[in-house]
Write an enzyme that holds these catalytic residues in place. Structure first.
Site, mmCIF file in Angstrom:
data_model
loop_
_atom_site.group_PDB
_atom_site.id
_atom_site.type_symbol
_atom_site.label_atom_id
_atom_site.label_comp_id
_atom_site.label_asym_id
_atom_site.label_seq_id
_atom_site.Cartn_x
_atom_site.Cartn_y
_atom_site.Cartn_z
ATOM 1 N N TRP A 181 -30.569 7.539 3.195
ATOM 2 C CA TRP A 181 -29.882 7.510 4.494
ATOM 3 C C TRP A 181 -30.818 7.150 5.648
ATOM 4 O O TRP A 181 -30.362 6.902 6.749
ATOM 5 C CB TRP A 181 -29.299 8.911 4.778
ATOM 6 C CG TRP A 181 -30.328 9.968 4.489
ATOM 7 C CD1 TRP A 181 -30.463 10.663 3.311
ATOM 8 C CD2 TRP A 181 -31.424 10.355 5.319
ATOM 9 N NE1 TRP A 181 -31.593 11.461 3.376
ATOM 10 C CE2 TRP A 181 -32.196 11.293 4.601
ATOM 11 C CE3 TRP A 181 -31.841 10.008 6.606
ATOM 12 C CZ2 TRP A 181 -33.342 11.887 5.110
ATOM 13 C CZ3 TRP A 181 -32.992 10.591 7.111
ATOM 14 C CH2 TRP A 181 -33.715 11.518 6.361
ATOM 15 N N CYS A 208 -40.566 6.698 5.371
ATOM 16 C CA CYS A 208 -41.485 6.833 4.231
ATOM 17 C C CYS A 208 -42.886 6.383 4.629
ATOM 18 O O CYS A 208 -43.867 6.959 4.182
ATOM 19 C CB CYS A 208 -40.971 6.039 3.050
ATOM 20 S SG CYS A 208 -40.584 4.343 3.450
ATOM 21 N N SER A 225 -25.024 10.258 0.201
ATOM 22 C CA SER A 225 -23.695 10.831 0.435
ATOM 23 C C SER A 225 -23.407 11.139 1.902
ATOM 24 O O SER A 225 -22.262 11.394 2.261
ATOM 25 C CB SER A 225 -23.530 12.109 -0.395
ATOM 26 O OG SER A 225 -23.533 11.773 -1.752
ATOM 27 N N GLU A 283 -38.964 2.892 -4.837
ATOM 28 C CA GLU A 283 -39.612 3.005 -3.525
ATOM 29 C C GLU A 283 -39.479 4.465 -3.111
ATOM 30 O O GLU A 283 -38.415 4.886 -2.650
ATOM 31 C CB GLU A 283 -38.893 2.114 -2.494
ATOM 32 C CG GLU A 283 -38.937 0.640 -2.797
ATOM 33 C CD GLU A 283 -40.278 0.011 -2.476
ATOM 34 O OE1 GLU A 283 -41.201 0.720 -2.050
ATOM 35 O OE2 GLU A 283 -40.393 -1.209 -2.670
ATOM 36 N N LYS A 332 -24.896 2.513 -4.599
ATOM 37 C CA LYS A 332 -24.597 3.943 -4.476
ATOM 38 C C LYS A 332 -25.475 4.431 -3.318
ATOM 39 O O LYS A 332 -26.689 4.603 -3.456
ATOM 40 C CB LYS A 332 -24.926 4.689 -5.780
ATOM 41 C CG LYS A 332 -24.609 6.183 -5.731
ATOM 42 C CD LYS A 332 -25.821 6.976 -5.345
ATOM 43 C CE LYS A 332 -25.582 8.441 -5.164
ATOM 44 N NZ LYS A 332 -24.991 8.808 -3.861
ATOM 45 N N GLU A 359 -44.950 15.442 1.252
ATOM 46 C CA GLU A 359 -44.531 14.602 2.374
ATOM 47 C C GLU A 359 -43.830 15.482 3.416
ATOM 48 O O GLU A 359 -42.967 16.283 3.061
ATOM 49 C CB GLU A 359 -43.539 13.560 1.833
ATOM 50 C CG GLU A 359 -42.994 12.633 2.876
ATOM 51 C CD GLU A 359 -42.003 11.612 2.285
ATOM 52 O OE1 GLU A 359 -41.277 11.941 1.335
ATOM 53 O OE2 GLU A 359 -41.975 10.489 2.794
HETATM 54 P P1 NAP Z 1 -32.978 11.457 -2.124
HETATM 55 O O1 NAP Z 1 -32.408 12.812 -2.039
HETATM 56 O O2 NAP Z 1 -33.802 11.116 -3.293
HETATM 57 O O3 NAP Z 1 -31.710 10.468 -2.035
HETATM 58 C C1 NAP Z 1 -31.855 9.074 -2.151
HETATM 59 C C2 NAP Z 1 -30.713 8.517 -2.960
HETATM 60 O O4 NAP Z 1 -30.833 8.968 -4.311
HETATM 61 C C3 NAP Z 1 -29.337 9.002 -2.490
HETATM 62 O O5 NAP Z 1 -28.408 7.964 -2.679
HETATM 63 C C4 NAP Z 1 -29.044 10.157 -3.433
HETATM 64 O O6 NAP Z 1 -27.676 10.423 -3.566
HETATM 65 C C5 NAP Z 1 -29.640 9.644 -4.717
HETATM 66 N N1 NAP Z 1 -30.028 10.665 -5.676
HETATM 67 C C6 NAP Z 1 -30.464 11.921 -5.432
HETATM 68 N N2 NAP Z 1 -30.751 12.539 -6.594
HETATM 69 C C7 NAP Z 1 -30.520 11.654 -7.578
HETATM 70 C C8 NAP Z 1 -30.637 11.703 -9.004
HETATM 71 N N3 NAP Z 1 -31.065 12.796 -9.639
HETATM 72 N N4 NAP Z 1 -30.316 10.604 -9.703
HETATM 73 C C9 NAP Z 1 -29.876 9.487 -9.083
HETATM 74 N N5 NAP Z 1 -29.728 9.385 -7.748
HETATM 75 C C10 NAP Z 1 -30.065 10.453 -6.998
HETATM 76 O O7 NAP Z 1 -33.855 11.076 -0.908
HETATM 77 P P2 NAP Z 1 -33.569 11.356 0.615
HETATM 78 O O8 NAP Z 1 -34.017 12.721 0.898
HETATM 79 O O9 NAP Z 1 -32.185 10.957 0.954
HETATM 80 O O10 NAP Z 1 -34.541 10.271 1.280
HETATM 81 C C11 NAP Z 1 -35.779 10.578 1.732
HETATM 82 C C12 NAP Z 1 -36.843 10.136 0.764
HETATM 83 O O11 NAP Z 1 -36.781 8.724 0.600
HETATM 84 C C13 NAP Z 1 -38.214 10.424 1.308
HETATM 85 O O12 NAP Z 1 -39.035 10.909 0.298
HETATM 86 C C14 NAP Z 1 -38.699 9.051 1.769
HETATM 87 O O13 NAP Z 1 -40.071 8.924 1.854
HETATM 88 C C15 NAP Z 1 -38.094 8.176 0.739
HETATM 89 N N6 NAP Z 1 -38.027 6.792 1.207
HETATM 90 C C16 NAP Z 1 -38.843 5.861 0.633
HETATM 91 C C17 NAP Z 1 -38.844 4.554 1.092
HETATM 92 C C18 NAP Z 1 -39.737 3.511 0.482
HETATM 93 O O14 NAP Z 1 -39.495 2.335 0.707
HETATM 94 N N7 NAP Z 1 -40.752 3.858 -0.276
HETATM 95 C C19 NAP Z 1 -38.005 4.190 2.132
HETATM 96 C C20 NAP Z 1 -37.192 5.156 2.702
HETATM 97 C C21 NAP Z 1 -37.206 6.461 2.214
HETATM 98 P P3 NAP Z 1 -26.975 11.663 -2.798
HETATM 99 O O15 NAP Z 1 -27.144 11.421 -1.343
HETATM 100 O O16 NAP Z 1 -25.579 11.587 -3.260
HETATM 101 O O17 NAP Z 1 -27.715 12.885 -3.257
#
Ligand code: NAP
Length: 463
Positions: free
Chosen positions: A130, A262, A157, A228, A154, A368
């Site tokens: 998000w 990130c 949420s 990523e 996907k 992080e």
């Molecule tokens: P997240 O909880 O991992 O959610 C990211 C996506 O993964 C959402 O669509 C989520 O769906 C889905 N997801 C969660 N658990 C999953 C599982 N077990 N299997 C498959 N899909 C799953 O991450 P966030 O908290 O939203 O985002 C923040 C993180 O993203 C931070 O760590 C940030 O550093 C990282 N990020 C990295 C980059 C990069 O380019 N390296 C860029 C931006 C962000 P739901 O929402 O339905 O749970």
């Protein structure tokens, strides 16, 4: 929580969504597969025309897309509009360069003719976060679609309306049916999707836990993935650095996107000789930031996207403070709310914070911090700076400040990161690859490398 838009500035639920049924997901998968069979036959110039049209829609409606992003995840409106513009840029970039990036690459061998041809893989699954609700999707979709693949998204949420708006952009741009579809589904449905034969590869931007789970499911099916994941990027300032520029950049690099990026600078690693001055000047800049309504142009820092993120960030900060760290600014969770107008008191606001004198053994060593919290560390020299920078399990980006060219070389060679920016902040740019090493993930997005992640690099040998 389910799939819902909840305004993070007020806590108000704007709209809830029913997750797609399994039958509806199956129908979309079918459409994607049929769409791919036709779409792969289209020419690069047709695809480029549709991609340019997508860019135009993004530019024309940047204000309304910006409002949608701000409403769903709380970034400032100015940042959200800039995000829509950046998405238009990546669409135009790949529309203009894909033909070059995908043209046959000759290779000299014992054949009369040998070369590499780039062909699409098929239906790709993109699991997205998000925090940059448009940019993360477009930087995957623009190269992937130009290469002839089709995509299923996907999205996180908490940004369903952004997810649907993006699907609509690709439809309105003229891409054929099935080329880009949004699936409103929970994370628990991802492993089953990966197991479906029609899905050929997947990409995930998000947390380590989510990345690991997706990669495990894909590994079982022998399917390619790009991950990523998070970062705890160092921002190293050595004695010869231009302090004015470093301090001004530091505050942006840490606080951008309400601290939820990130590649935000998260650990400020400061040479003893300049550390006190740097910390004092950073403190002044942080104190000058205005926390408030993200729709208001005067606001620098809006709310965090969800209450869970706020809670987790505060736990990390309190763990540092309990073991002896000092809060030069902020550090008290309710401080931000108390100063806000009544209608924002239920929002997920966290006060911009600067922690110093952090002892070893706190979450700052390995985790992080996803919010407006800067962590400052002091080191005697460049050796100690590089050692501390490399001491986390993550390796996304690194920013380092020095005017000494010999130090540039050492930092470039020795920092364990997917990108090193000297005298500048780490940023993504369509023209250069983006990605991490260590637990920050693997594979690259953007640049020529990004379009080659999801293609069959077919080796051709003709006697
Ligand atoms: P997240 O909880 O991992 O959610 C990211 C996506 O993964 C959402 O669509 C989520 O769906 C889905 N997801 C969660 N658990 C999953 C599982 N077990 N299997 C498959 N899909 C799953 O991450 P966030 O908290 O939203 O985002 C923040 C993180 O993203 C931070 O760590 C940030 O550093 C990282 N990020 C990295 C980059 C990069 O380019 N390296 C860029 C931006 C962000 P739901 O929402 O339905 O749970």
């Amino acid at each position: 929580m389910g799939i819902a838009s909840i305004n993070p500035a007020t806590g108000e639920k704007i709209k809830g969504f029913e997750a797609l049924t399994d039958a509806a997901v199956a129908a979309k998968l079918n459409l994607a597969q049929q769409g791919f069979e036709r779409y792969r036959q289209t020419s690069l110039s047709e695809r480029a025309r549709w991609m340019q049209a997508a860019a135009q829609i993004l530019e024309d409606k940047q204000e309304s897309y910006g409002r949608l992003m701000t409403l769903e995840m709380g970034k400032t409106l100015a940042a959200a509009i800039a995000e829509a513009q950046k998405c238009a840029w990546v669409c135009r970039y790949y529309a203009e360069h894909a033909a070059d990036f995908l043209s046959d690459t000759p290779a000299a061998t014992d054949a009369s003719q040998s070369f590499i041809r780039y062909q699409p893989l098929g239906v790709l699954l993109a699991v997205m976060p998000w925090n940059f609700p448009f940019w993360q999707v477009f930087r995957f979709a623009a190269p992937s679609l130009m290469a002839g693949n089709v995509a299923l998204l996907k999205h996180a949420s908490n940004v369903p309306q952004c997810a649907l708006a993006i699907e609509e952009i690709f439809q309105q741009a003229g891409f054929p049916d099935g080329v880009f579809q949004t699936l409103l589904i929970g994370a628990d449905k991802v492993a089953n999707l990966i197991a479906d034969d029609r899905i050929k590869a997947a990409t995930l931007t998000g947390s380590e836990a989510a990345g690991s789970s997706l990669a495990a499911a894909a590994g079982e099916q022998i399917k390619k993935t790009v991950l990523e994941l998070g970062g705890s990027d160092p921002f190293i300032v050595l004695e010869s650095a231009d302090l004015d520029a470093a301090v001004a950049t530091a505050v942006t690099a840490r606080m951008l996107n309400n601290g939820q990026s990130c590649i935000a600078a998260k650990r400020f690693i400061l040479a003893d000789a300049i550390a006190d001055e740097f910390q004092q000047r950073l403190k002044e800049k942080i104190l000058a930031l205005k926390v408030g309504d993200p729709m208001d142009n005067a606001t620098d820092i809006g709310p965090l996207a969800t209450p869970d993120i706020l809670h987790e960030l505060d736990q990390q900060v309190q763990a540092c403070l309990e073991t002896g760290a000092k809060a030069l600014v902020g550090g008290k969770p309710n401080q931000a709310q108390a100063q806000l107008p009544e209608n924002l008191r239920q929002g997920n606001f966290y006060p911009p914070t600067l922690l110093t004198d952090i002892p070893p053994g706190t979450p700052a060593d390995t985790e992080e911090f996803f919010g407006p919290v800067a962590l400052a560390f002091q080191v005697p020299n460049i050796d100690a700076a590089i050692k501390l920078a490399n001491s986390t399990p993550l390796g996304l980006g690194a920013s380092a400040w020095t005017t000494n060219p010999a130090e540039h070389d050492r930092l470039i060679n020795e920092l364990e990161a997917g990108a090193v920016f000297i005298n500048g902040m780490v940023k993504s740019d369509p023209r250069i690859p983006f990605g991490g090493v260590k637990r920050s993930g693997y594979g690259r997005e953007l640049g020529v490398q990004g379009i080659h992640e999801f293609v069959n690099l077919k080796t051709i040998w003709i006697k």
